[in-house]
Design an enzyme around this catalytic site. Structure first.
Site, PDB file in Angstrom:
ATOM      1  N   GLU A 196       3.914   9.183  -0.612  1.00  0.00           N
ATOM      2  CA  GLU A 196       2.728   9.168  -0.751  1.00  0.00           C
ATOM      3  C   GLU A 196       2.254  10.411  -1.613  1.00  0.00           C
ATOM      4  O   GLU A 196       1.680  10.730  -2.677  1.00  0.00           O
ATOM      5  CB  GLU A 196       1.615   8.730   0.309  1.00  0.00           C
ATOM      6  CG  GLU A 196       0.452   8.753  -0.146  1.00  0.00           C
ATOM      7  CD  GLU A 196      -0.571   8.398   1.062  1.00  0.00           C
ATOM      8  OE1 GLU A 196      -0.091   7.909   1.950  1.00  0.00           O
ATOM      9  OE2 GLU A 196      -1.726   8.213   0.769  1.00  0.00           O
ATOM     10  N   GLU A 224       0.912  -1.149   0.068  1.00  0.00           N
ATOM     11  CA  GLU A 224       0.048  -0.109  -0.013  1.00  0.00           C
ATOM     12  C   GLU A 224       0.896   1.235   0.113  1.00  0.00           C
ATOM     13  O   GLU A 224       1.990   1.217   0.790  1.00  0.00           O
ATOM     14  CB  GLU A 224      -0.883   0.068   1.335  1.00  0.00           C
ATOM     15  CG  GLU A 224      -2.164   1.226   1.248  1.00  0.00           C
ATOM     16  CD  GLU A 224      -3.105   0.985   2.074  1.00  0.00           C
ATOM     17  OE1 GLU A 224      -3.541  -0.087   2.499  1.00  0.00           O
ATOM     18  OE2 GLU A 224      -3.436   1.879   2.880  1.00  0.00           O
ATOM     19  N   ARG A 225       0.634   2.046  -0.894  1.00  0.00           N
ATOM     20  CA  ARG A 225       1.520   3.576  -1.091  1.00  0.00           C
ATOM     21  C   ARG A 225       2.990   2.796  -1.205  1.00  0.00           C
ATOM     22  O   ARG A 225       3.877   3.685  -0.810  1.00  0.00           O
ATOM     23  CB  ARG A 225       1.244   4.297   0.063  1.00  0.00           C
ATOM     24  CG  ARG A 225       0.010   4.636   0.450  1.00  0.00           C
ATOM     25  CD  ARG A 225      -0.938   5.108  -0.461  1.00  0.00           C
ATOM     26  NE  ARG A 225      -2.301   5.316  -0.287  1.00  0.00           N
ATOM     27  CZ  ARG A 225      -3.251   5.702  -1.207  1.00  0.00           C
ATOM     28  NH1 ARG A 225      -2.973   5.778  -2.597  1.00  0.00           N
ATOM     29  NH2 ARG A 225      -4.102   5.973  -0.762  1.00  0.00           N
ATOM     30  N   TRP A 250     -13.729  12.410   2.393  1.00  0.00           N
ATOM     31  CA  TRP A 250     -12.603  12.216   3.171  1.00  0.00           C
ATOM     32  C   TRP A 250     -12.278  13.206   4.014  1.00  0.00           C
ATOM     33  O   TRP A 250     -11.306  13.373   4.772  1.00  0.00           O
ATOM     34  CB  TRP A 250     -11.540  11.827   2.225  1.00  0.00           C
ATOM     35  CG  TRP A 250     -11.657  10.588   1.607  1.00  0.00           C
ATOM     36  CD1 TRP A 250     -12.240  10.599   0.254  1.00  0.00           C
ATOM     37  CD2 TRP A 250     -11.694   9.353   2.148  1.00  0.00           C
ATOM     38  NE1 TRP A 250     -12.315   9.224  -0.216  1.00  0.00           N
ATOM     39  CE2 TRP A 250     -11.867   8.593   0.982  1.00  0.00           C
ATOM     40  CE3 TRP A 250     -11.043   8.772   3.429  1.00  0.00           C
ATOM     41  CZ2 TRP A 250     -11.703   7.161   1.077  1.00  0.00           C
ATOM     42  CZ3 TRP A 250     -10.916   7.361   3.314  1.00  0.00           C
ATOM     43  CH2 TRP A 250     -11.414   6.596   2.366  1.00  0.00           C
ATOM     44  N   ARG A 261     -11.742  17.396   9.927  1.00  0.00           N
ATOM     45  CA  ARG A 261     -10.870  16.141  10.016  1.00  0.00           C
ATOM     46  C   ARG A 261      -9.651  16.526  10.740  1.00  0.00           C
ATOM     47  O   ARG A 261      -8.954  15.866  11.504  1.00  0.00           O
ATOM     48  CB  ARG A 261     -10.252  15.743   8.781  1.00  0.00           C
ATOM     49  CG  ARG A 261      -9.644  14.640   8.846  1.00  0.00           C
ATOM     50  CD  ARG A 261      -9.369  13.854   7.343  1.00  0.00           C
ATOM     51  NE  ARG A 261      -7.979  13.168   7.220  1.00  0.00           N
ATOM     52  CZ  ARG A 261      -7.809  12.495   6.176  1.00  0.00           C
ATOM     53  NH1 ARG A 261      -8.495  12.401   5.175  1.00  0.00           N
ATOM     54  NH2 ARG A 261      -6.625  11.830   6.038  1.00  0.00           N
ATOM     55  N   GLU A 295     -10.897   4.445   8.959  1.00  0.00           N
ATOM     56  CA  GLU A 295     -11.010   4.355   7.613  1.00  0.00           C
ATOM     57  C   GLU A 295     -11.449   3.037   7.354  1.00  0.00           C
ATOM     58  O   GLU A 295     -10.992   1.919   6.837  1.00  0.00           O
ATOM     59  CB  GLU A 295      -9.439   4.572   6.604  1.00  0.00           C
ATOM     60  CG  GLU A 295      -9.125   5.985   6.792  1.00  0.00           C
ATOM     61  CD  GLU A 295      -7.782   6.010   6.082  1.00  0.00           C
ATOM     62  OE1 GLU A 295      -7.021   5.113   5.889  1.00  0.00           O
ATOM     63  OE2 GLU A 295      -7.660   7.082   5.762  1.00  0.00           O
ATOM     64  N   LYS A 304       0.570  10.503  13.542  1.00  0.00           N
ATOM     65  CA  LYS A 304       1.058  11.022  12.376  1.00  0.00           C
ATOM     66  C   LYS A 304       1.564  12.323  12.637  1.00  0.00           C
ATOM     67  O   LYS A 304       0.935  13.247  13.427  1.00  0.00           O
ATOM     68  CB  LYS A 304       0.207  11.061  11.450  1.00  0.00           C
ATOM     69  CG  LYS A 304      -0.270   9.746  10.835  1.00  0.00           C
ATOM     70  CD  LYS A 304      -1.082   9.799   9.709  1.00  0.00           C
ATOM     71  CE  LYS A 304      -1.403   8.256   9.014  1.00  0.00           C
ATOM     72  NZ  LYS A 304      -2.137   8.147   7.586  1.00  0.00           N
ATOM     73  N   ASP A 352      -2.802  14.173   6.752  1.00  0.00           N
ATOM     74  CA  ASP A 352      -2.126  13.029   6.298  1.00  0.00           C
ATOM     75  C   ASP A 352      -0.911  12.856   5.520  1.00  0.00           C
ATOM     76  O   ASP A 352      -1.097  13.052   4.322  1.00  0.00           O
ATOM     77  CB  ASP A 352      -3.093  12.075   5.551  1.00  0.00           C
ATOM     78  CG  ASP A 352      -2.756  10.649   5.159  1.00  0.00           C
ATOM     79  OD1 ASP A 352      -1.768  10.362   5.808  1.00  0.00           O
ATOM     80  OD2 ASP A 352      -3.434  10.146   4.535  1.00  0.00           O
ATOM     81  N   ASN A 384      -3.495  -1.908   7.493  1.00  0.00           N
ATOM     82  CA  ASN A 384      -4.710  -2.389   7.279  1.00  0.00           C
ATOM     83  C   ASN A 384      -4.646  -3.870   6.841  1.00  0.00           C
ATOM     84  O   ASN A 384      -3.930  -4.562   5.994  1.00  0.00           O
ATOM     85  CB  ASN A 384      -5.073  -1.807   5.566  1.00  0.00           C
ATOM     86  CG  ASN A 384      -5.582  -0.165   5.910  1.00  0.00           C
ATOM     87  OD1 ASN A 384      -6.120   0.110   6.648  1.00  0.00           O
ATOM     88  ND2 ASN A 384      -4.961   0.532   4.755  1.00  0.00           N
TER      89      ASN A 384
END
Lengths: 688, 688
Positions: free
Chosen positions: B401, B168-169, B549, B344, B294, B368, B373, B211
């Site tokens: 990313e 992922e990414r 999002w 967010r 998510e 983070k 993000d 994930n």
């Protein structure tokens, strides 16, 4: 004789072939009087017609009909000269009016006979389905005197099915033809699809996607024995099987180093493979080709043109009577959005028009109805009718790619009728698209209409139950483009839901109002797209604005639209004949619904309707949602009056439609409010 | 003793561990004088250090070094009290300064000895890699007197690798850990990754994506024997292995009907599974968990909170000394774009801050670096340091990313240093993020930094060769956050490309200028996103504007930006301590580079720079491309002075960067020109 005993009975599966049982009463007694079958021919197609007739009559009357030798109290089906009852009833004068696929249905009331007669067994099956339609809708059959010939010779369905089981732009499940890179082994569902198509009057099917990957390239080689089995299924229903082929097959599966259409090895390869196909499918229809389009291979690679490319395949097919159907969906799909000169709308005409006269007699160009790509609103393709010496087939899309993806209700028949009734003036007055498509205007040998199917392996075939009307209606409309949208809707509703007057009234109303509702809350005034990239579902106003696909709206703080005029724009308007050219060219005369397709105008521009562009956008988007909400209440009003499961299926979709219509409304309105800074005159809620 | 004989030698594979051979000369002679190895311990980690030392010395000197018993002319490595040479050279005063993972490197010039001494074998390996770094960069080793302790205790790498082999990414190929839903059988590449990580000073790795799908859930059950083998590989390099776990595992693989953290069966299930893990991996690090984030499952399903959820796992790990790392990337990912109240940016703080004090001692929250993000520019997360009674780990993303996906050059060290040096004022002056991350500000037992890896199975590990600097630099920086970006860059360049002064000068310049270049042609003034949905590569200004999002810019005809002030906006600013709160709250004092993150302003708003917002957008986007073009010429100037294949690898990427930077420039400029109608004062080409 085949039986239809293994038909599924799940909700919606029977579609318009459900044959509800009549309660004993007038029509029941009338039909019972005729309810034996007189048939003399063993031909497979006629035997299919017999099976269908038995199945239908048994459903309607609750008793399986006998096949009898007697010549009274019968339905007689057969070809002229081969069935004594048919020959007794049908006069030579009638016979003279019947073409290759036509039929007569005539009642001899005195002897309680109905004759379904035709020149060919194909005509017999169409006539049989016609009679079943009459019976299923409770029509009086005591005085039938019907003569029917299809207006279009080619009446095609294109499957966009991939061998991995997916369906490109499929909104009703997976493929019924393919799974895991094989042809499915259980053919029941394919047979059931064949009967649906035949009952709607269709006579050709391309079973695989126009985007042909490596595995599908092998349909003409490795998978040919299995393809032949499918051809046999469709053959029984008078439907010819075609295949989409990969232009690069000589390289990809043939081991050659080129696919150059002028290369002798390439030509021989295609001749050989084609002979192989005809050896097992003698009535094979031919090849459908998407070449030099959206990254598909084609003759351009070898500095050849579309005529070179298609003629080479045509040569291979010619000895067997097959045809090449060559798609004209050719444009620069790597356009730079900065480039304002290139106009995708121009592309098909610019590519193909100069080639008129260069195509072989068994090549037919397949042209999408509009110059862009099956938008809710776009003008009619100017290429239609523009090549008098070239065969053409008109392409529609039943799959609702840009028209709500079978989640929104969109009855396509009125949409298609607008196109068919469009006056192109290509050969003076009366050069309507329907007369071009049928071949009448230019006297083409090959002509007709094709459409992308909307079915998949969902139990009800089309996902949205009411989308069955589009498949059915497509077949009926191209058999006879003069049928009205209302007529087709009513016919389909009766066959699907029965003869309840209120149900007919409500659903017909919903169907007929649906195209305008969808259009009103999506992209405005013919500008097109504004959809989510790739999926094409839902709003994304700038989704394609900076993309390479040539689909732009050029909205800025001041205005919106694409200047396609000859005077100041891309000159696309000049591809139309007078007076269409002048009408589109003129800001004053361009129809409102296409204004932004042809002109870039300020938001304050006043439409022929008297509204400004911006106010029109706001008004239509608010009204569209209101009308979608009315669909919910209309449908809700039918609860309890029809099969509960079917009712629920549709209710769920329509509720989703309303929610999604609100998303469209709000995103479009907010986008234009944010861009223009102009407030809604009616002061409704627009999110800032 | 292990050997490193099966190392790949493909282009870029050796990364910063290439150990170029020195030509005989001063340093060669100096090093040769020390080039035997004195080691007494059999510990696996020390033996790994010996292997690395042999491998490195052989590379540098061209001769394989001997292991000797003599106590002169040697490099001696070992733990205190176990190696006579180390014990002879290192004074007790020095030893007292060495922590659990620290080391000393001291030269006894008289006897031509270098001692690498440590409290633990882990310290020995870090010291050995330090010494190898000195040798590889040609440093004088005659006078070494080095004392090193890592500033951060947890120095973690997070792989976002899925068992199907995807990352992922991931922008550098497929996973090196997994393929076809299995753990790979050939472990060479994993071993080589372990040495890279250890050489950069890292001590923990989570091998699977946060994930966690069904198959990866079985890493703690079915795949455990294979996981244990990987743990053994990392163990030799002093790296602890962790696993991401699926919160719903008790249901998905445990056969329970709930994953409620307060359910006794669930607790027992986790205790049992955790005991199974420790039975085969006694030094297992613990679990990383993305829960209620998510669409991942979590305690919210059962009306429990994050403390309940994490404490339950912590209880299972506690007997074995393991920890739970619980991610704070929790926000409403189904936001309605019409909803202007939900922010967010507020989410992590709002969710977690109230739970301070409720987490067990072996729970650590992973936060983070920014509230959104991993954007090119966003403020520092206000949650960092805001929970004095809770362990925290800071999360970075080495994978690019949102920073060019290893196609654009983006040296991340300066970017991270800005974050680490940020003054949070959470406990008065000096509450910098680096002192919070290290645990110093609040005195946490567990603390440190984690980052998402940027490697895959591309031959050069990172796709863009220069992106190796980010992996290397990440390790070096979190070992010691006071290292400068320049220092780390220079170190990495020398190790990778050798000591050519011009190469060092040019590449250092390129690396150091790269973040500003990328920022200048992408989303302006801290507004963030404006990227293609899903892929996150390339410009799409409205791509996330109407999405769910929570990532909006609210650009309209008049202005742009998100009002996050307490006075008129979402109040996010109030999550910051004074005087950061006041600074961000104030339109006059908010730093330009974050202006649009905190304020919605007209395009004509004048920045502190003296430019209007709109002119700033135009200027930076034109200048960004010009500077990207300079990267090309800078890199071109190195042609012929380095390995040709490596040069070409980078040249191709940088050329793509320029082309793509133009796309960014033109799309951003056109978007804002179309929206604002304000022309560029410098009259450069903006497509209309």
């Amino acid at each position: 004789m085949g039986t239809l005993s293994n038909l599924h009975t799940g909700s919606g599966y029977q579609a318009w072939l459900g044959y509800r049982q009549l309660l004993p009463g007038d029509r029941y007694d009338q039909y019972a009087d005729y309810s034996r079958i007189h048939v003399t021919e063993k031909d497979a197609v006629i035997q299919t017609a017999v099976s269908e007739l038995i199945y239908g009559l048994e459903g309607i009357l609750g008793v399986k009909p006998e096949i009898v030798a007697q010549e009274k109290h019968v339905i007689a089906i057969g070809t002229f000269g081969n069935n004594p009852v048919v020959d007794r009833i049908v006069t030579p004068e009638k016979i003279a009016r019947i073409g290759q696929e036509g039929y007569v249905i005539i009642t001899d009331k005195e002897n309680a006979c109905v004759a379904v007669g035709a020149t060919s067994s194909n005509g017999v099956i169409y006539g049989t389905f016609h009679l079943l339609r009459l019976l299923s809708t409770g029509s009086d059959i005591n005085e039938l005197d019907i003569v029917e010939n299809p207006i279009n010779r080619l009446r095609m369905i294109n499957q966009w099915d991939n061998m991995d089981g997916s369906v490109e732009r499929g909104y009703a499940g997976e493929s019924i033809f393919f799974k895991d890179n094989l042809i499915v082994e259980d053919h029941d569902r394919i047979r059931d699809y064949a009967r649906m198509l035949a009952s709607a009057g269709l006579n050709g099917i391309v079973i695989n996607n126009v985007n042909v990957h490596k595995v599908e390239s092998k349909l003409i080689t490795e998978f040919l024995p299995e393809v032949a089995k499918l051809a046999a299924i469709f053959r029984k229903y008078a439907i010819k099987l075609f295949l989409s082929v990969n232009y690069a097959s000589p390289i990809e599966i043939g081991g050659l180093t080129t696919a150059d259409p002028l290369d002798s090895d390439v030509r021989q390869w295609w001749r050989d493979k084609t002979a192989d196909v005809y050896a097992v499918i003698p009535d094979f229809g031919g090849y459908l080709v998407k070449a030099d389009s959206e990254n598909r291979p084609g003759p351009f690679t070898y500095d050849r043109d579309h005529a070179d490319g298609s003629n080479m395949l045509a040569e291979a097919l010619e000895p067997f009577g097959g045809m090449v159907i060559w798609r004209c969906f050719v444009y620069n799909c790597k356009q730079d959005w900065r480039d304002r000169k290139t106009d995708r709308a121009r592309a098909a005409y610019d590519h193909f028009k100069p080639l008129d006269g260069r195509f072989k007699d068994n090549v037919i160009l397949q042209i999408k109805n509009g110059p862009m790509d099956f938008q809710v609103r776009e003008p009619v393709s100017p290429l239609l009718g523009a090549m008098p010496s070239t065969n053409q087939v008109l392409e529609f899309q039943i799959a609702q790619e840009y028209t709500g993806q079978q989640r929104h209700l969109f009855y396509l028949i009125p949409h298609w009728k607008e196109i068919l009734d469009f006056e192109s003036y290509t050969k003076g007055n009366g050069s309507t698209i329907k007369r071009i498509a049928s071949g009448e205007v230019h006297g083409n040998r090959l002509a007709g209409i094709a459409a992308v199917s909307n079915i998949g392996n969902d139990m009800n075939w089309t996902g949205h139950l009411l989308a069955q009307a589009n498949l059915y209606g497509y077949g009926r409309l191209i058999w006879n483009p003069d049928l009205t949208s209302e007529h087709i809707a009513e016919e389909w509703i009766k066959l699907t839901f029965g003869n309840n007057a209120n149900i007919i009234h409500v659903i017909k109303n919903m169907l007929l109002s649906s195209p305008a509702i969808y259009e009103s809350y999506t992209a405005p005034l013919g500008v097109g797209f504004m959809v989510t990239p790739h999926t094409h579902y839902g709003p994304d106003v700038d989704g394609y604005e900076y993309a390479k696909w040539g689909t732009y709206h050029y909205a800025d703080w001041h205005g919106i639209g694409v200047d396609r005029t000859l005077a100041t724009g891309t000159g696309y308007t000049s591809q139309y004949n007078s007076p269409n050219f002048e009408r589109y060219e003129s800001l004053a005369h361009c129809p409102d619904e296409l204004l932004l397709f042809f002109h870039h105008v300020p938001y304050t521009h006043v439409l022929q309707s008297g509204k400004t562009v911006i106010q029109h956008i706001y008004d239509t988007h608010f009204e569209g949602v209101e009308k979608a909400e009315q669909l919910v209440s209309q449908w809700d009003s039918l609860a309890g009056t029809m099969d509960e499961v079917l009712h629920k299926q549709v209710a769920v979709r329509i509720e989703e439609q309303v929610e999604h219509a609100k998303e469209w409304r709000d995103r479009i309105n907010t986008y234009f409010y944010r861009k223009s800074g102009i407030a809604d005159k009616s002061e409704r809620l627009i999110y800032s």
